[in-house]
Design a protein around this motif. Structure first.
Motif, PDB file in Angstrom:
ATOM      1  N   CYS A 210       0.761  -1.016  -0.031  1.00 30.54           N
ATOM      2  CA  CYS A 210      -0.039   0.046   0.005  1.00 30.54           C
ATOM      3  C   CYS A 210       0.558   1.328  -0.182  1.00 30.54           C
ATOM      4  O   CYS A 210       2.055   1.253   0.227  1.00 30.54           O
TER       5      CYS A 210
ATOM      6  N   ASP B 137      -0.725   2.748  -8.947  1.00 36.20           N
ATOM      7  CA  ASP B 137      -2.311   2.379  -9.040  1.00 36.20           C
ATOM      8  C   ASP B 137      -2.578   0.948  -9.097  1.00 36.20           C
ATOM      9  O   ASP B 137      -3.657   0.761  -8.610  1.00 36.20           O
TER      10      ASP B 137
ATOM     11  N   TRP C 158      -2.019  -0.648  -6.467  1.00 33.44           N
ATOM     12  CA  TRP C 158      -2.275  -1.178  -4.853  1.00 33.44           C
ATOM     13  C   TRP C 158      -3.068   0.159  -4.399  1.00 33.44           C
ATOM     14  O   TRP C 158      -3.155   1.057  -4.939  1.00 33.44           O
ATOM     15  N   PRO C 159      -3.703  -0.326  -3.328  1.00 35.25           N
ATOM     16  CA  PRO C 159      -4.285   0.589  -2.420  1.00 35.25           C
ATOM     17  C   PRO C 159      -3.488   1.716  -2.311  1.00 35.25           C
ATOM     18  O   PRO C 159      -2.443   1.753  -1.733  1.00 35.25           O
ATOM     19  N   LYS C 160      -4.120   3.304  -2.209  1.00 36.12           N
ATOM     20  CA  LYS C 160      -3.372   4.420  -2.007  1.00 36.12           C
ATOM     21  C   LYS C 160      -4.219   5.069  -0.671  1.00 36.12           C
ATOM     22  O   LYS C 160      -5.396   5.114  -0.877  1.00 36.12           O
TER      23      LYS C 160
ATOM     24  N   ASP D 225      -8.161   5.727   6.370  1.00 39.85           N
ATOM     25  CA  ASP D 225      -7.627   4.915   5.499  1.00 39.85           C
ATOM     26  C   ASP D 225      -6.640   3.893   6.422  1.00 39.85           C
ATOM     27  O   ASP D 225      -6.323   2.622   5.795  1.00 39.85           O
TER      28      ASP D 225
ATOM     29  N   HIS E  53      -5.442  -6.503  -1.849  1.00 38.18           N
ATOM     30  CA  HIS E  53      -5.338  -5.313  -2.456  1.00 38.18           C
ATOM     31  C   HIS E  53      -6.790  -4.793  -2.915  1.00 38.18           C
ATOM     32  O   HIS E  53      -7.316  -3.686  -2.597  1.00 38.18           O
TER      33      HIS E  53
ATOM     34  N   LYS F 246      -8.749  -1.448  -1.443  1.00 40.87           N
ATOM     35  CA  LYS F 246      -9.113  -0.476  -2.736  1.00 40.87           C
ATOM     36  C   LYS F 246     -10.597  -0.102  -2.569  1.00 40.87           C
ATOM     37  O   LYS F 246     -10.957   0.839  -2.669  1.00 40.87           O
ATOM     38  N   SER F 247     -11.396  -1.368  -2.532  1.00 43.48           N
ATOM     39  CA  SER F 247     -12.991  -1.079  -2.649  1.00 43.48           C
ATOM     40  C   SER F 247     -13.210  -0.280  -1.213  1.00 43.48           C
ATOM     41  O   SER F 247     -14.202   0.556  -1.441  1.00 43.48           O
TER      42      SER F 247
END
Length: 163
Positions: free
Chosen positions: A87, A101, A103-105, A111, A152, A156-157
């Protein structure tokens, strides 16, 4: 399931804050500033590579300053090769490289809480990565990659949904 925190030293305050929160959540971490060996070795590459191999997750603190770092991309590359959960935590308004992009940001304390939940969920569902999975059989590596992809995608979702 330790988390390797990757950062440019100019972003140390963000890395320490994230490290503190993860420790409060009873998540083991690796932060080089707290590692005496990384401060005194002649083989920093070996120390970093070994510590990434001993972690299941990599959380990269990224800012406009990260573009000037060789270490953060190196550490992300090392984690990618071995299907670690990756991440990024964006600290400012700068655009991040497109390769992140995948991976989760993460961008906020909320977050980070989502990351903690995803980390715990993975452990609870027994989808967490075995550290020897890199040298294991092809089927073990395939399951680990599939589980990393699921980690991931789920994180992200959740970040997109915001809850």
């Amino acid at each position: 399931m330790p988390v390797f925190i990757s950062y440019r030293h100019m972003d140390r305050a963000h890395a320490v804050k994230i490290n503190t929160r993860l420790i409060q959540a009873s998540i083991k971490t690796y932060l080089d500033v707290l590692d005496a060996e990384s401060q005194t070795t002649d083989d920093i590459t070996g120390v970093i590579t070994r510590n990434i191999s001993e972690c299941t997750h990599l959380l990269a603190v990224v800012s406009e300053k990260t573009a000037l770092s060789w270490w953060v991309p190196f550490e992300i590359g090392e984690a990618t090769i071995t299907n670690r959960r990756i991440c990024s935590f964006k600290t400012g308004p700068a655009e991040l490289p497109l390769y992140l992009d995948k991976w989760p940001k993460l961008t906020s304390d909320r977050d980070i809480e989502f990351f903690i939940d995803a980390y715990r969920n993975e452990a609870m569902l027994k989808r967490s990565m075995a550290l020897d999975s890199v040298t294991g059989s092809e089927s073990v590596r395939s399951v680990n990659k599939s589980n990393a992809d699921r980690f991931h995608a789920d994180l992200k979702s959740r970040i997109i949904r915001g809850f």
